[in-house]
Scaffold this motif. Sequence first.
Motif, PDB file in Angstrom:
ATOM      1  N   GLU A  65      -8.718 -35.328  18.472  1.00 44.76           N
ATOM      2  CA  GLU A  65     -10.016 -35.124  19.136  1.00 44.76           C
ATOM      3  C   GLU A  65     -11.001 -36.230  18.763  1.00 44.76           C
ATOM      4  O   GLU A  65     -11.715 -36.754  19.619  1.00 44.76           O
ATOM      5  CB  GLU A  65     -10.613 -33.764  18.761  1.00 44.76           C
ATOM      6  CG  GLU A  65      -9.980 -32.587  19.440  1.00 44.76           C
ATOM      7  CD  GLU A  65     -10.652 -31.281  19.039  1.00 44.76           C
ATOM      8  OE1 GLU A  65     -11.819 -31.295  18.570  1.00 44.76           O
ATOM      9  OE2 GLU A  65     -10.000 -30.230  19.197  1.00 44.76           O
ATOM     10  N   VAL A  66     -11.050 -36.565  17.482  1.00 51.36           N
ATOM     11  CA  VAL A  66     -11.931 -37.634  17.012  1.00 51.36           C
ATOM     12  C   VAL A  66     -11.524 -38.955  17.665  1.00 51.36           C
ATOM     13  O   VAL A  66     -12.374 -39.700  18.170  1.00 51.36           O
ATOM     14  CB  VAL A  66     -11.904 -37.747  15.470  1.00 51.36           C
ATOM     15  CG1 VAL A  66     -12.640 -38.988  14.993  1.00 51.36           C
ATOM     16  CG2 VAL A  66     -12.497 -36.489  14.845  1.00 51.36           C
ATOM     17  N   ASP A  67     -10.229 -39.243  17.662  1.00 54.59           N
ATOM     18  CA  ASP A  67      -9.732 -40.488  18.273  1.00 54.59           C
ATOM     19  C   ASP A  67     -10.123 -40.589  19.737  1.00 54.59           C
ATOM     20  O   ASP A  67     -10.500 -41.661  20.215  1.00 54.59           O
ATOM     21  CB  ASP A  67      -8.206 -40.584  18.130  1.00 54.59           C
ATOM     22  CG  ASP A  67      -7.758 -40.863  16.711  1.00 54.59           C
ATOM     23  OD1 ASP A  67      -8.601 -41.244  15.869  1.00 54.59           O
ATOM     24  OD2 ASP A  67      -6.554 -40.698  16.438  1.00 54.59           O
ATOM     25  N   GLN A  68     -10.040 -39.473  20.463  1.00 50.06           N
ATOM     26  CA  GLN A  68     -10.399 -39.486  21.881  1.00 50.06           C
ATOM     27  C   GLN A  68     -11.887 -39.787  22.068  1.00 50.06           C
ATOM     28  O   GLN A  68     -12.269 -40.571  22.940  1.00 50.06           O
ATOM     29  CB  GLN A  68     -10.043 -38.154  22.550  1.00 50.06           C
ATOM     30  CG  GLN A  68     -10.318 -38.133  24.047  1.00 50.06           C
ATOM     31  CD  GLN A  68      -9.583 -39.223  24.799  1.00 50.06           C
ATOM     32  OE1 GLN A  68      -8.362 -39.341  24.692  1.00 50.06           O
ATOM     33  NE2 GLN A  68     -10.301 -40.036  25.550  1.00 50.06           N
ATOM     34  N   LYS A  69     -12.717 -39.199  21.230  1.00 51.02           N
ATOM     35  CA  LYS A  69     -14.159 -39.451  21.321  1.00 51.02           C
ATOM     36  C   LYS A  69     -14.484 -40.910  20.994  1.00 51.02           C
ATOM     37  O   LYS A  69     -15.354 -41.507  21.621  1.00 51.02           O
ATOM     38  CB  LYS A  69     -14.934 -38.496  20.406  1.00 51.02           C
ATOM     39  CG  LYS A  69     -14.905 -37.071  20.919  1.00 51.02           C
ATOM     40  CD  LYS A  69     -15.604 -36.111  19.986  1.00 51.02           C
ATOM     41  CE  LYS A  69     -15.504 -34.697  20.552  1.00 51.02           C
ATOM     42  NZ  LYS A  69     -16.121 -33.705  19.710  1.00 51.02           N
ATOM     43  N   ILE A  70     -13.780 -41.477  20.037  1.00 48.79           N
ATOM     44  CA  ILE A  70     -13.981 -42.895  19.708  1.00 48.79           C
ATOM     45  C   ILE A  70     -13.538 -43.767  20.877  1.00 48.79           C
ATOM     46  O   ILE A  70     -14.233 -44.707  21.261  1.00 48.79           O
ATOM     47  CB  ILE A  70     -13.224 -43.271  18.412  1.00 48.79           C
ATOM     48  CG1 ILE A  70     -13.852 -42.562  17.217  1.00 48.79           C
ATOM     49  CG2 ILE A  70     -13.224 -44.788  18.202  1.00 48.79           C
ATOM     50  CD1 ILE A  70     -13.048 -42.672  15.926  1.00 48.79           C
ATOM     51  N   ARG A  80     -18.471 -47.945  18.124  1.00 48.41           N
ATOM     52  CA  ARG A  80     -17.009 -47.816  18.214  1.00 48.41           C
ATOM     53  C   ARG A  80     -16.330 -48.591  17.089  1.00 48.41           C
ATOM     54  O   ARG A  80     -15.398 -48.088  16.461  1.00 48.41           O
ATOM     55  CB  ARG A  80     -16.513 -48.297  19.578  1.00 48.41           C
ATOM     56  CG  ARG A  80     -15.005 -48.162  19.716  1.00 48.41           C
ATOM     57  CD  ARG A  80     -14.542 -48.383  21.128  1.00 48.41           C
ATOM     58  NE  ARG A  80     -13.095 -48.452  21.202  1.00 48.41           N
ATOM     59  CZ  ARG A  80     -12.416 -48.370  22.326  1.00 48.41           C
ATOM     60  NH1 ARG A  80     -13.050 -48.214  23.476  1.00 48.41           N
ATOM     61  NH2 ARG A  80     -11.103 -48.448  22.309  1.00 48.41           N
ATOM     62  N   LYS A  81     -16.799 -49.805  16.817  1.00 49.01           N
ATOM     63  CA  LYS A  81     -16.189 -50.609  15.748  1.00 49.01           C
ATOM     64  C   LYS A  81     -16.284 -49.901  14.398  1.00 49.01           C
ATOM     65  O   LYS A  81     -15.324 -49.869  13.629  1.00 49.01           O
ATOM     66  CB  LYS A  81     -16.867 -51.977  15.659  1.00 49.01           C
ATOM     67  CG  LYS A  81     -16.504 -52.923  16.765  1.00 49.01           C
ATOM     68  CD  LYS A  81     -17.255 -54.242  16.568  1.00 49.01           C
ATOM     69  CE  LYS A  81     -17.007 -55.186  17.719  1.00 49.01           C
ATOM     70  NZ  LYS A  81     -17.758 -56.438  17.563  1.00 49.01           N
ATOM     71  N   PHE A  87     -12.299 -44.152  10.742  1.00 48.53           N
ATOM     72  CA  PHE A  87     -11.284 -43.153  11.063  1.00 48.53           C
ATOM     73  C   PHE A  87      -9.891 -43.720  11.289  1.00 48.53           C
ATOM     74  O   PHE A  87      -8.910 -42.982  11.230  1.00 48.53           O
ATOM     75  CB  PHE A  87     -11.713 -42.325  12.278  1.00 48.53           C
ATOM     76  CG  PHE A  87     -12.805 -41.361  11.943  1.00 48.53           C
ATOM     77  CD1 PHE A  87     -12.516 -40.098  11.459  1.00 48.53           C
ATOM     78  CD2 PHE A  87     -14.136 -41.722  12.079  1.00 48.53           C
ATOM     79  CE1 PHE A  87     -13.518 -39.213  11.125  1.00 48.53           C
ATOM     80  CE2 PHE A  87     -15.149 -40.847  11.742  1.00 48.53           C
ATOM     81  CZ  PHE A  87     -14.838 -39.587  11.273  1.00 48.53           C
ATOM     82  N   HIS A  88      -9.781 -45.010  11.569  1.00 48.61           N
ATOM     83  CA  HIS A  88      -8.458 -45.619  11.758  1.00 48.61           C
ATOM     84  C   HIS A  88      -8.090 -46.465  10.551  1.00 48.61           C
ATOM     85  O   HIS A  88      -7.010 -46.299   9.974  1.00 48.61           O
ATOM     86  CB  HIS A  88      -8.412 -46.468  13.021  1.00 48.61           C
ATOM     87  CG  HIS A  88      -8.710 -45.693  14.269  1.00 48.61           C
ATOM     88  ND1 HIS A  88      -9.104 -46.305  15.434  1.00 48.61           N
ATOM     89  CD2 HIS A  88      -8.693 -44.371  14.538  1.00 48.61           C
ATOM     90  CE1 HIS A  88      -9.296 -45.387  16.372  1.00 48.61           C
ATOM     91  NE2 HIS A  88      -9.062 -44.211  15.842  1.00 48.61           N
ATOM     92  N   GLY A  89      -8.975 -47.375  10.170  1.00 48.88           N
ATOM     93  CA  GLY A  89      -8.673 -48.293   9.084  1.00 48.88           C
ATOM     94  C   GLY A  89      -8.747 -47.659   7.717  1.00 48.88           C
ATOM     95  O   GLY A  89      -7.929 -47.951   6.840  1.00 48.88           O
ATOM     96  N   ASP A 125     -12.492 -27.265  11.079  1.00 52.11           N
ATOM     97  CA  ASP A 125     -11.182 -27.792  11.480  1.00 52.11           C
ATOM     98  C   ASP A 125     -10.704 -28.902  10.547  1.00 52.11           C
ATOM     99  O   ASP A 125      -9.726 -29.578  10.834  1.00 52.11           O
ATOM    100  CB  ASP A 125     -11.180 -28.253  12.936  1.00 52.11           C
ATOM    101  CG  ASP A 125     -12.145 -29.389  13.223  1.00 52.11           C
ATOM    102  OD1 ASP A 125     -12.935 -29.760  12.337  1.00 52.11           O
ATOM    103  OD2 ASP A 125     -12.110 -29.901  14.356  1.00 52.11           O
ATOM    104  N   THR A 126     -11.387 -29.075   9.419  1.00 58.95           N
ATOM    105  CA  THR A 126     -10.953 -29.983   8.364  1.00 58.95           C
ATOM    106  C   THR A 126     -11.046 -29.236   7.034  1.00 58.95           C
ATOM    107  O   THR A 126     -11.588 -28.132   6.966  1.00 58.95           O
ATOM    108  CB  THR A 126     -11.839 -31.247   8.276  1.00 58.95           C
ATOM    109  OG1 THR A 126     -13.151 -30.882   7.855  1.00 58.95           O
ATOM    110  CG2 THR A 126     -11.897 -31.991   9.604  1.00 58.95           C
ATOM    111  N   PHE A 127     -10.503 -29.859   5.987  1.00 57.83           N
ATOM    112  CA  PHE A 127     -10.776 -29.358   4.645  1.00 57.83           C
ATOM    113  C   PHE A 127     -11.075 -30.557   3.765  1.00 57.83           C
ATOM    114  O   PHE A 127     -10.745 -31.692   4.099  1.00 57.83           O
ATOM    115  CB  PHE A 127      -9.632 -28.495   4.080  1.00 57.83           C
ATOM    116  CG  PHE A 127      -8.338 -29.205   3.830  1.00 57.83           C
ATOM    117  CD1 PHE A 127      -8.053 -29.783   2.604  1.00 57.83           C
ATOM    118  CD2 PHE A 127      -7.365 -29.258   4.821  1.00 57.83           C
ATOM    119  CE1 PHE A 127      -6.843 -30.416   2.368  1.00 57.83           C
ATOM    120  CE2 PHE A 127      -6.149 -29.892   4.592  1.00 57.83           C
ATOM    121  CZ  PHE A 127      -5.883 -30.472   3.370  1.00 57.83           C
TER     122      PHE A 127
END
Length: 191
Positions: A65-70, A80-81, A87-89, A125-127
Amino acid sequence: MRRFRGEGLNKVDSKGRVSIPALFRRVIESCDPGWTDGLQPELVIVYGDNRKNFLECYTIQAIDEVDQKISDLPRGSIQRKMLERLFHGQSFPTSVDDTGRLVIPQRLREKIGITAEAYFIASGDTFQIWNPETFKEDQEKANAWLQSLPEDFDPLLSLIHISEPTRPERIAFSVIGLKKKRGGGGGGGGG
């Protein structure tokens, strides 16, 4: 999407292995579309935000979900960068082993000061994984904030959006209750 609930304190061994609370494991499994019996459920640990003193653990569904929003942000935008970097790097894909353990890499343990124990707490939805002492300090701040509020303050009121037409009688009652607490009188005419 299932939500995490609960908390737990578990020992960390010298290799960084720590048991995840059993209730958390069920959520990780159910939110990993590629998981079936016999496979190790996957998750992603995000660690890049230096303002946070904990590791944020995302299920596969939550990180998707986070990836899609980014991805929906304009390519090349600073927002975005930065989000791609966080969240990716600055994330660590991992899995839960057959005994319900997770390996926290040394650099991530050092980042948040984990040595012998790790504190787990649900966050929707996280811990989160904390150094137990750091969590205790953070919880003391939360308790101080709660103590500063009126005795009859209901934290759930912060979830109500005034523009929503739902449950107007509860909103009115709550506002009247706050007015009484502050010495502003009853409300609604004379009471």
